[in-house]
Design a protein around this motif. Structure first.
Motif, PDB file in Angstrom:
ATOM      1  N   UNK A  69      39.734  41.299  53.389  1.00  0.00           N
ATOM      2  CA  UNK A  69      40.357  41.361  54.708  1.00  0.00           C
ATOM      3  C   UNK A  69      39.580  40.510  55.705  1.00  0.00           C
ATOM      4  N   UNK A  70      38.271  40.555  55.584  1.00  0.00           N
ATOM      5  CA  UNK A  70      37.435  39.737  56.469  1.00  0.00           C
ATOM      6  C   UNK A  70      37.718  38.259  56.236  1.00  0.00           C
ATOM      7  N   UNK A  71      37.885  37.890  54.967  1.00  0.00           N
ATOM      8  CA  UNK A  71      38.170  36.493  54.646  1.00  0.00           C
ATOM      9  C   UNK A  71      39.525  36.064  55.203  1.00  0.00           C
ATOM     10  N   UNK A  72      40.500  36.976  55.153  1.00  0.00           N
ATOM     11  CA  UNK A  72      41.829  36.662  55.684  1.00  0.00           C
ATOM     12  C   UNK A  72      41.758  36.440  57.189  1.00  0.00           C
TER      13      UNK A  72
ATOM     14  N   UNK B  14      48.846  22.945  67.790  1.00  0.00           N
ATOM     15  CA  UNK B  14      48.097  22.578  66.596  1.00  0.00           C
ATOM     16  C   UNK B  14      47.159  23.709  66.219  1.00  0.00           C
ATOM     17  N   UNK B  15      46.674  23.599  64.986  1.00  0.00           N
ATOM     18  CA  UNK B  15      45.781  24.642  64.498  1.00  0.00           C
ATOM     19  C   UNK B  15      44.422  24.489  65.185  1.00  0.00           C
ATOM     20  N   UNK B  16      44.094  25.475  66.009  1.00  0.00           N
ATOM     21  CA  UNK B  16      42.807  25.425  66.677  1.00  0.00           C
ATOM     22  C   UNK B  16      42.167  26.798  66.566  1.00  0.00           C
ATOM     23  N   UNK B  17      41.645  27.294  67.639  1.00  0.00           N
ATOM     24  CA  UNK B  17      41.129  28.656  67.641  1.00  0.00           C
ATOM     25  C   UNK B  17      39.711  28.785  67.113  1.00  0.00           C
ATOM     26  N   UNK B  18      39.167  27.700  66.543  1.00  0.00           N
ATOM     27  CA  UNK B  18      37.835  27.819  65.973  1.00  0.00           C
ATOM     28  C   UNK B  18      36.802  28.166  67.035  1.00  0.00           C
ATOM     29  N   UNK B  19      37.034  27.642  68.249  1.00  0.00           N
ATOM     30  CA  UNK B  19      36.061  27.885  69.300  1.00  0.00           C
ATOM     31  C   UNK B  19      36.058  29.327  69.778  1.00  0.00           C
ATOM     32  N   UNK B  20      37.109  30.065  69.461  1.00  0.00           N
ATOM     33  CA  UNK B  20      37.210  31.451  69.908  1.00  0.00           C
ATOM     34  C   UNK B  20      36.475  32.405  68.985  1.00  0.00           C
ATOM     35  N   UNK B  21      35.866  31.863  67.929  1.00  0.00           N
ATOM     36  CA  UNK B  21      35.146  32.735  67.012  1.00  0.00           C
ATOM     37  C   UNK B  21      35.765  32.694  65.634  1.00  0.00           C
ATOM     38  N   UNK B  22      34.979  32.921  64.624  1.00  0.00           N
ATOM     39  CA  UNK B  22      35.437  32.748  63.248  1.00  0.00           C
ATOM     40  C   UNK B  22      36.564  33.688  62.886  1.00  0.00           C
ATOM     41  N   UNK B  23      36.594  34.871  63.466  1.00  0.00           N
ATOM     42  CA  UNK B  23      37.593  35.863  63.091  1.00  0.00           C
ATOM     43  C   UNK B  23      38.794  35.872  64.034  1.00  0.00           C
ATOM     44  N   UNK B  24      38.815  34.981  65.018  1.00  0.00           N
ATOM     45  CA  UNK B  24      39.926  34.961  65.970  1.00  0.00           C
ATOM     46  C   UNK B  24      41.162  34.367  65.314  1.00  0.00           C
ATOM     47  N   UNK B  25      42.341  34.968  65.511  1.00  0.00           N
ATOM     48  CA  UNK B  25      43.567  34.399  64.954  1.00  0.00           C
ATOM     49  C   UNK B  25      43.794  32.987  65.478  1.00  0.00           C
TER      50      UNK B  25
ATOM     51  N   UNK C  15      40.186  33.179  57.956  1.00  0.00           N
ATOM     52  CA  UNK C  15      41.111  32.068  57.692  1.00  0.00           C
ATOM     53  C   UNK C  15      42.056  31.834  58.861  1.00  0.00           C
ATOM     54  N   UNK C  16      42.122  32.814  59.771  1.00  0.00           N
ATOM     55  CA  UNK C  16      42.943  32.625  60.959  1.00  0.00           C
ATOM     56  C   UNK C  16      44.155  33.514  61.062  1.00  0.00           C
ATOM     57  N   UNK C  17      44.339  34.449  60.122  1.00  0.00           N
ATOM     58  CA  UNK C  17      45.508  35.321  60.141  1.00  0.00           C
ATOM     59  C   UNK C  17      45.231  36.608  60.916  1.00  0.00           C
TER      60      UNK C  17
END
Length: 470
Positions: A87-90, A29-40, A93-95
């Motif tokens: 690029x920062x926004x991308x 599932x889409x997660x990764x938020x806990x790894x930091x805002x810029x983490x894929x 967003x998780x990419x």
């Protein structure tokens, strides 16, 4: 007239590996938020497709394609000369953001040059975002002066703009798919495959299939010698796609939005999604059953040899290129993702399910937009299943599919659109009926306006009378 339940129930030899991948719905599932805002982020295929569409709009001219890294379950986005804030926004967003040399505009210009200088039967080209180049493919018929012309055109694009490769076999309109559907024509019986059930713009139940099937015949049945149950409403082939909208003759037809993956199990089709390079996709075919592979290119142009004009070529644009195998008789069938995304309708390709090859698909999103149809059942017949119907089952996460021999005359036959499955069941050798094993090379042709005639020259192995779409 009794209500007819038209299930996208596919027969065929189901590949064990594909079933094992499909049934355990194990995408992260889409997660990764806990790894930091810029983490894929780790993404499901459908989520990756949605994010790719959003970023394509947000990045504008800086966007140069994207692909799905299935191993890491991440979306990789290509950018050229991008504004740092974008690029920062991308990244937020998780990419995964990757700087590349070729812009989308440059890649499209290269494809246009190929169209102008190298529209040769047996060739194709598609954008491959993993290499940031145009991938050019030539089948076994492209030799001598034709090969020299193609190679010279590719070299003229520049060393970092395109690559070229040879493919075994011959590009033909063949396919992937759903239930076998039949039509009686002057030269015998044509067989194609049903793709996805939809609701037409007027609210009537309908389905999508290949355009070259729709221009080959108007009336379609769910059995080889049965009465027509559906009539072609719109058809496009060749030209800007390969798709048909076929309306059921009975307005009370129940047309569930699902794909039967064998052993009485179904995958619910939830939405139409755009293809993303790198995504694992699944194809059910009335000839070869369940097979899987990956999307390898987008916006593909394929130059099929015209079967009615020895010197002609039927060019189809806007297709999805994959390494999923397919064989004759599956044209028009469904290509979908593990989590229920409708991706494509089989158009054609080269190779088979023994040696592999390329298969091209019509994007479902484009077909829906062009026809005005929407994915799913119109609900005209109500939600309840009639007596004897087996409705409501979903794919069993623990089951594996075995060798399921093709059941030919089966569009809704037996109303097997969802029998409750045994969680521990393993499908065995389930031999069905129907003239489903033959080969052929029925290739519909047209004049670029969506009309035309098919050359039904192949015959099925069952009784020698079935022409299969290839």
């Amino acid at each position: 007239m009794p209500k007819r339940k038209a299930a996208i129930a596919v027969g065929g030899v189901a590949a064990l590996g594909a079933a094992a991948l499909l049934l355990p719905n194990a995408n992260a599932s889409q997660d990764g938020a806990s790894a930091g805002a810029a983490a894929p982020k780790t993404l499901k295929a459908t989520d990756a497709s949605d994010l790719a569409s959003q970023l394509a709009k947000a990045l504008g001219d800086a966007f140069a394609g994207s692909y799905y890294d299935s191993g890491k379950q991440q979306l990789v986005v290509n950018v050229v000369n991008g504004d740092n804030n974008l690029l920062v926004q991308a990244k937020k967003a998780g990419a995964v953001v990757r700087q590349v040399a070729n812009s989308t505009a440059a890649l499209k210009a290269a494809a246009q040059t190929l169209k102008t200088k190298a529209t040769i039967p047996g060739t194709s080209w598609a954008v491959d975002p993993r290499t940031n180049k145009v991938l050019v493919t030539a089948d076994s018929t492209v030799t001598g002066a034709k090969w020299n012309r193609l190679e010279s055109t590719v070299q003229g694009l520049g060393s970092n703009m395109a690559t070229i490769k040879k493919s075994a076999g011959t590009f033909k309109t063949k396919v992937s798919g759903g239930d076998a559907i039949f039509s009686q024509v002057q030269n015998g019986t044509v067989r194609c495959s049903l793709g996805f059930n939809v609701t037409a713009s007027d609210g009537s139940p309908a389905f999508l299939t290949a355009g070259h099937c729709g221009v080959a015949a108007k009336d379609w049945s769910d059995s080889q010698n049965g009465q027509p149950i559906a009539t072609v409403d719109q058809a496009t082939f060749p030209g800007n796609g390969d798709f048909s909208l076929v309306k059921y003759n009975d307005a009370t037809t129940q047309a569930p939005s699902e794909v039967n993956v064998g052993n009485g199990q179904t995958v619910q089709i939830k939405q139409a999604v755009d293809a993303t390079v790198g995504t694992t996709v699944f194809r059910m075919g009335s000839t070869t059953g369940l097979h899987n592979g990956q999307v390898t290119g987008l916006d593909a142009t394929v130059n099929f040899q015209s079967e009615t004009d020895p010197n002609g070529v039927d060019t189809v644009t806007g297709l999805i290129q994959t390494n999923v195998c397919a064989e004759a008789g599956d044209s028009g069938g469904s290509l979908f993702t593990q989590d229920g995304g409708a991706v494509g309708l089989t158009s054609g390709g080269s190779g088979d399910c023994t040696n592999g090859g390329e298969t091209f698909f019509q994007p479902v999103t484009t077909a829906l937009q062009a026809t005005g149809a929407t994915l799913g059942d119109s609900g005209a017949a109500g939600a309840g299943a009639g007596a004897g119907d087996q409705s409501g089952a979903t794919a069993d996460p623990s089951a594996t599919a075995g060798d399921q021999q093709a059941g030919g005359d089966a569009v809704g036959g037996g109303d097997q659109s969802g029998a409750t499955a045994d969680p521990s069941a393993t499908a065995g050798d389930q031999s069905g009926t129907g003239d489903q094993t033959g080969t052929g090379d029925q290739s519909g042709t047209g004049d670029g306006t969506g009309t035309g005639t098919g050359d039904q020259s192949g015959t099925g192995a069952g009784d020698g009378s079935v022409t299969e779409s290839q």
